[in-house]
Design a protein around this motif. Sequence first.
Motif, mmCIF file in Angstrom:
data_model
loop_
_atom_site.group_PDB
_atom_site.id
_atom_site.type_symbol
_atom_site.label_atom_id
_atom_site.label_comp_id
_atom_site.label_asym_id
_atom_site.label_seq_id
_atom_site.Cartn_x
_atom_site.Cartn_y
_atom_site.Cartn_z
ATOM 1 N N GLY A 1 43.674 2.302 -26.401
ATOM 2 C CA GLY A 1 43.877 3.302 -25.326
ATOM 3 C C GLY A 1 44.736 4.615 -25.438
ATOM 4 O O GLY A 1 45.082 5.438 -24.856
ATOM 5 N N ALA A 2 45.263 4.479 -26.821
ATOM 6 C CA ALA A 2 46.299 5.607 -27.137
ATOM 7 C C ALA A 2 45.635 6.929 -27.148
ATOM 8 O O ALA A 2 46.323 7.925 -26.865
ATOM 9 C CB ALA A 2 46.670 5.296 -28.914
ATOM 10 N N LEU A 3 44.412 7.117 -27.307
ATOM 11 C CA LEU A 3 43.874 8.363 -27.284
ATOM 12 C C LEU A 3 42.945 8.629 -25.967
ATOM 13 O O LEU A 3 42.158 9.517 -25.411
ATOM 14 C CB LEU A 3 42.720 8.572 -28.318
ATOM 15 C CG LEU A 3 43.487 8.620 -29.662
ATOM 16 C CD1 LEU A 3 42.062 8.608 -30.653
ATOM 17 C CD2 LEU A 3 44.382 10.023 -29.997
ATOM 18 N N GLY A 4 43.330 7.826 -24.902
ATOM 19 C CA GLY A 4 42.689 7.780 -23.742
ATOM 20 C C GLY A 4 41.279 7.263 -24.008
ATOM 21 O O GLY A 4 40.892 6.560 -24.945
ATOM 22 N N THR A 5 40.061 7.849 -23.294
ATOM 23 C CA THR A 5 38.794 7.856 -23.442
ATOM 24 C C THR A 5 38.397 9.086 -24.371
ATOM 25 O O THR A 5 38.416 9.956 -24.228
ATOM 26 C CB THR A 5 38.026 7.751 -22.220
ATOM 27 O OG1 THR A 5 38.412 6.794 -21.329
ATOM 28 C CG2 THR A 5 36.454 7.641 -22.645
ATOM 29 N N PRO A 6 37.842 8.412 -25.756
ATOM 30 C CA PRO A 6 37.294 9.682 -26.670
ATOM 31 C C PRO A 6 36.252 10.503 -25.963
ATOM 32 O O PRO A 6 35.192 9.986 -25.214
ATOM 33 C CB PRO A 6 36.770 8.832 -27.576
ATOM 34 C CG PRO A 6 37.357 7.506 -27.419
ATOM 35 C CD PRO A 6 37.599 7.112 -26.295
ATOM 36 N N VAL A 7 36.634 11.805 -25.893
ATOM 37 C CA VAL A 7 35.813 12.874 -25.348
ATOM 38 C C VAL A 7 34.906 13.900 -26.236
ATOM 39 O O VAL A 7 34.185 14.379 -25.994
ATOM 40 C CB VAL A 7 36.307 13.472 -24.123
ATOM 41 C CG1 VAL A 7 36.475 12.444 -23.009
ATOM 42 C CG2 VAL A 7 37.783 14.149 -24.393
ATOM 43 N N LEU A 8 35.808 14.111 -27.216
ATOM 44 C CA LEU A 8 35.436 15.101 -28.251
ATOM 45 C C LEU A 8 35.453 14.688 -29.752
ATOM 46 O O LEU A 8 36.502 13.704 -30.096
ATOM 47 C CB LEU A 8 36.309 16.362 -28.209
ATOM 48 C CG LEU A 8 36.104 17.316 -26.781
ATOM 49 C CD1 LEU A 8 37.199 18.212 -26.899
ATOM 50 C CD2 LEU A 8 34.769 17.772 -26.853
ATOM 51 N N GLY A 9 34.569 14.909 -30.406
ATOM 52 C CA GLY A 9 34.607 14.555 -32.041
ATOM 53 C C GLY A 9 34.167 15.856 -32.654
ATOM 54 O O GLY A 9 33.425 16.576 -32.439
ATOM 55 N N GLN A 10 34.695 15.721 -33.808
ATOM 56 C CA GLN A 10 34.248 16.976 -34.894
ATOM 57 C C GLN A 10 34.257 16.267 -36.193
ATOM 58 O O GLN A 10 35.431 15.728 -36.573
ATOM 59 C CB GLN A 10 35.600 18.024 -34.675
ATOM 60 C CG GLN A 10 35.256 19.118 -35.548
ATOM 61 C CD GLN A 10 36.413 20.317 -35.427
ATOM 62 O OE1 GLN A 10 37.132 20.612 -34.336
ATOM 63 N NE2 GLN A 10 36.333 21.219 -36.282
ATOM 64 N N VAL A 11 33.182 16.516 -37.093
ATOM 65 C CA VAL A 11 33.053 16.285 -38.241
ATOM 66 C C VAL A 11 32.642 17.170 -39.131
ATOM 67 O O VAL A 11 31.797 17.811 -39.165
ATOM 68 C CB VAL A 11 31.872 15.089 -38.504
ATOM 69 C CG1 VAL A 11 31.766 14.562 -39.772
ATOM 70 C CG2 VAL A 11 32.268 13.812 -37.570
ATOM 71 N N SER A 12 33.463 17.185 -40.326
ATOM 72 C CA SER A 12 33.379 18.268 -41.488
ATOM 73 C C SER A 12 33.108 17.979 -42.733
ATOM 74 O O SER A 12 33.983 17.002 -42.922
ATOM 75 C CB SER A 12 34.397 19.554 -41.298
ATOM 76 O OG SER A 12 34.218 20.399 -42.433
#
Length: 387
Positions: free
Chosen positions: A152-163
């Motif tokens: 839970g350190a990031l809360g709930t994941p809501v955004l992702g970005q892959v390059s």
Amino acid sequence: MPTPPRTATTDAARALRVGIVGCGNISANHLEAFQALDSVTVAALCDVDGARAAAMAAEYSVEHAVDSVERLLELGLDIVSVCTPHPTHQQVVLAAAAAGVHVLCEKPIAVDVPAAEQMVQACAEAGVKLGVLFQRRFWPAAAELRAQIDSGALGTPVLGQVSVLLHREHEYYSAAGWRGTWAADGGGVLMTQAIHYLDLLQWYLGDVARVQGEVNTYKHGEHIEVEDSATALITFTSGAMATVLASTSADPALGVQIRITGSNGASAELSEFPEGSDGRLTLQASEHKIAARPVHPAGVDANVELSRINGALKDHHRAQITQFVAAVREDLEPAVTGREALKSLRILLAVYESARTGRPVDFAPASNQRTIVPPSVADRLYTTARA
């Protein structure tokens, strides 16, 4: 009817007998990882080019070298490791399952969903393990990012970005006739390179609801049939969203970055640069503080040859193969099962389908979705933009 799995595979006093199918570039990583384990004997190598199998067997002191899967499976094996071109995975896995032999298969599990589903079902019915190689999950930094999500350190994941901006020369494709073709490779940058990072993305963000994508070929068009570049917008069943950018036409390569942002505003970034190096956490941002490490350190050779990439990944192949052997010994689940490997395959195939039709591909409903811009306003803005 499938042959029952050899019950002696759980006997700790007996070394497991392994056969490797396909003696191309990546097979050495598998062979050396198995040979490093005290509880394993690499008993046989198999390749349609019998001379290549024999040469590799002589180099690594392997007893048998054969030129067919049928002959290989007659040698009393416990595990088959599949290192053949993508579309041939299905045939080898089904044969191994019918013989009651556990299977560890290189990614992608297959090049289409029906084939992959048949492989998963056949192994389940035969009672054998099916694992799929996604060795980047075994980066310590990849596990650390997953732990931050779980805690839970990031809360709930809501955004992702892959390059995924990698470099390949034309010679990479011409060196093996099957590369860069739909029939023998199954796809381009998505199927062969970016699938590793799609696997990590879905491992972090969960089940996918919708995929919209585009593909193109900017650099290698005269040398390949498939895409060298792709973009995608992915919505997850949780309501999280992510973007994906992938290419083998970058020069110099910029490597890979995967960034996850949570509902509490915190972000973490996992980077691989140069390609094949260990993943590193290069960004931690939370509680108004940013801790960052250089993503592209000075003096690093950005464009790495395939042999160096494969060599650099040996430790992580060894980690996953060690876990797979333990799964066979102790009747546990492999770290990446065939059913889990299906997830990244479905995503990339949905990108191809979306690019072909111009429409998004829906997997499942997504929760927590709201229309922020009222439809009437969105329509007006779109009309204005077109004008």
